[in-house]
Design an enzyme around this catalytic site. Structure first.
Site, PDB file in Angstrom:
ATOM      1  N   ARG A 289       0.861  -1.187   0.000  1.00 46.89           N
ATOM      2  CA  ARG A 289       0.000   0.000   0.000  1.00 46.89           C
ATOM      3  C   ARG A 289       0.896   1.236   0.000  1.00 46.89           C
ATOM      4  O   ARG A 289       1.466   1.601   1.013  1.00 46.89           O
ATOM      5  CB  ARG A 289      -0.918  -0.022   1.232  1.00 46.89           C
ATOM      6  CG  ARG A 289      -1.647   1.281   1.462  1.00 46.89           C
ATOM      7  CD  ARG A 289      -2.736   1.147   2.504  1.00 46.89           C
ATOM      8  NE  ARG A 289      -2.284   0.663   3.790  1.00 46.89           N
ATOM      9  CZ  ARG A 289      -1.645   1.410   4.715  1.00 46.89           C
ATOM     10  NH1 ARG A 289      -1.362   2.668   4.463  1.00 46.89           N
ATOM     11  NH2 ARG A 289      -1.292   0.882   5.866  1.00 46.89           N
ATOM     12  N   HIS A 293      -3.655   4.248   4.639  1.00 45.35           N
ATOM     13  CA  HIS A 293      -4.741   3.273   4.707  1.00 45.35           C
ATOM     14  C   HIS A 293      -6.031   3.899   4.194  1.00 45.35           C
ATOM     15  O   HIS A 293      -6.726   3.327   3.352  1.00 45.35           O
ATOM     16  CB  HIS A 293      -4.921   2.801   6.143  1.00 45.35           C
ATOM     17  CG  HIS A 293      -6.103   1.915   6.351  1.00 45.35           C
ATOM     18  ND1 HIS A 293      -6.151   0.627   5.859  1.00 45.35           N
ATOM     19  CD2 HIS A 293      -7.277   2.128   6.981  1.00 45.35           C
ATOM     20  CE1 HIS A 293      -7.321   0.081   6.182  1.00 45.35           C
ATOM     21  NE2 HIS A 293      -8.024   0.976   6.852  1.00 45.35           N
ATOM     22  N   TYR A 302       4.276   5.447  11.261  1.00 51.17           N
ATOM     23  CA  TYR A 302       4.612   4.060  11.554  1.00 51.17           C
ATOM     24  C   TYR A 302       5.423   3.359  10.461  1.00 51.17           C
ATOM     25  O   TYR A 302       5.822   2.216  10.639  1.00 51.17           O
ATOM     26  CB  TYR A 302       3.334   3.253  11.839  1.00 51.17           C
ATOM     27  CG  TYR A 302       2.283   3.299  10.742  1.00 51.17           C
ATOM     28  CD1 TYR A 302       2.366   2.474   9.619  1.00 51.17           C
ATOM     29  CD2 TYR A 302       1.201   4.173  10.825  1.00 51.17           C
ATOM     30  CE1 TYR A 302       1.404   2.524   8.621  1.00 51.17           C
ATOM     31  CE2 TYR A 302       0.232   4.225   9.827  1.00 51.17           C
ATOM     32  CZ  TYR A 302       0.342   3.394   8.724  1.00 51.17           C
ATOM     33  OH  TYR A 302      -0.609   3.439   7.730  1.00 51.17           O
TER      34      TYR A 302
END
Length: 396
Positions: A289, A293, A302
């Protein structure tokens, strides 16, 4: 805007710090522990390398014409252009939320183009390119994220079910549908999409049980994009996801999710297997990805910069373009025409979305319960008072 380049979509990212280093160290430890626990190195089906070199596979080879290759490339480019426009529209306040597919075009187009018209698709909320393959009007997807419809398309028209926000529940729907068409004696197949995070859901594992026991003609297509929001795959499983299928009694295969040719070949094979009455297959499309998200997420909190940069070099669109150019399957005129088509698509999407009605604020409380509900009534009153508190606001 060069639509086939992810570089144009790069966002400003913070540099790695002490905490980021510690996290990376922990991730390495988890990977080592997983290998120590007996996990085998995964096999990866690949037909097109990141450098655009065509390779062979003994079980999943495929022969495509130049026209078919250009079609796959066009699908990926236009899907990415649509996705980029949707992201921009959300940032401009035109959409409430958007889940980008950036980086996952090959997995979705490859699997989507493997389907027959009579096959049925059960998506999550990120399968915009699969919707494109099924002929769903892209602007219908945006109407849902704008809050002016509840999906906007008839699932039976395109054999493409409405988006499912609840993680994993669509796999049970797909399994039940597949069991039904098997009893009807139809030779169609069903495909269910989900992510690596959803693979931890009970619904997904229950669907594996039922599909295996009833030999249902369903393909489970897991897009392993490495991150379940902020949770890395190491916190999801100790073994490669495709190996889970063996515990339920059906085959699993891992495919290069950034290789559109491999995704097409593997999915086509699994669908044909399902139609022959040989039961379910789990496909793990190993991809990444590239974006957040959803537009409410900040992946710089992160993920390391180096990780994204590593996957940018595996861009699914660029590798197919390189292959077609090297083999003479497309010329400069083709790419120029496609660039113009993508810009026209972006303009069309903008115009349609901006012409959509502004969502009614109070509509969210309608049709929740048939006969009303005390708690919903209370929440409606509170929200109406909140709206009225703004200058010029009115309670609807």
């Amino acid at each position: 805007m060069t639509v086939e380049s992810t570089a144009a979509r790069k966002t400003t990212r913070r540099s790695s710090g002490t905490k980021r280093t510690a996290s990376a160290s922990t991730s390495t430890t988890k990977k080592t522990s997983a290998r120590a626990a007996g996990a085998t190195e995964p096999e990866l089906v690949q037909l097109l390398t990141p450098e655009g070199e065509r390779v062979q596979h003994p079980d999943y080879d495929i022969d495509l014409s130049a026209e078919e290759l250009r079609g796959l490339y066009r699908d990926m480019v236009l899907s990415r252009r649509f996705d980029a426009e949707a992201t921009s529209l959300q940032r401009q306040g035109e959409l409430g939320l958007w889940a980008s597919l950036l980086g996952q075009e090959a997995a979705q187009i490859g699997s989507g183009r493997a389907l027959r018209d009579d096959d049925y698709v059960f998506p999550t909320y990120r399968e915009h390119a699969v919707a494109w393959c099924r002929g769903v009007d892209p602007t219908n997807l945006l109407g849902m994220f704008r809050g002016v419809n509840n999906g906007g398309w008839d699932p039976n028209t395109n054999n493409f079910h409405l988006y499912t926000i609840v993680l994993g529940s669509q796999t049970l729907h797909a399994t039940g549908y597949a069991m039904g068409i098997a009893k009807d004696g139809v030779d169609s197949a069903v495909i269910a999409y989900f992510g690596d995070g959803a693979s931890s859901q009970g619904d997904v594992n229950e669907s594996f049980v039922f599909s295996a026991v009833y030999n249902a003609p369903v393909v489970f297509f897991c897009q392993n994009n490495q991150w379940a929001i902020s949770e890395p795959i190491e916190k999801q499983t100790r073994v490669p996801l495709y190996q889970r299928a063996a515990g339920f009694g059906f085959p699993g295969v891992r495919v290069d999710g950034n290789d559109v040719l491999a995704c097409l070949a593997v999915t086509r094979s699994a669908l044909e297997r399902a139609r022959r009455g040989e039961g379910p297959t789990l496909i793990e499309a190993y991809t990444y990805r590239m974006a957040a998200h959803t537009t409410s997420d900040d992946p710089t909190r992160y993920r390391r910069d180096a990780e994204r940069e590593e996957w940018e070099a595996k861009d699914p669109i660029q590798r197919l373009k390189t292959y077609m150019e090297n083999e003479g399957h497309a010329d400069a005129a083709f790419f120029e025409e496609l660039e113009a088509e993508s810009e026209a698509l972006g303009k069309h999407v903008r115009e349609v979305v901006r012409a959509m009605p502004v969502p009614e604020h109070m509509a969210i409380f309608d049709n929740v319960y048939a006969d009303g509900h005390a708690l919903v009534d209370e929440e409606r009153a509170q929200f109406a008072a909140f709206q009225a508190s703004f200058e010029g606001g009115e309670a609807e």
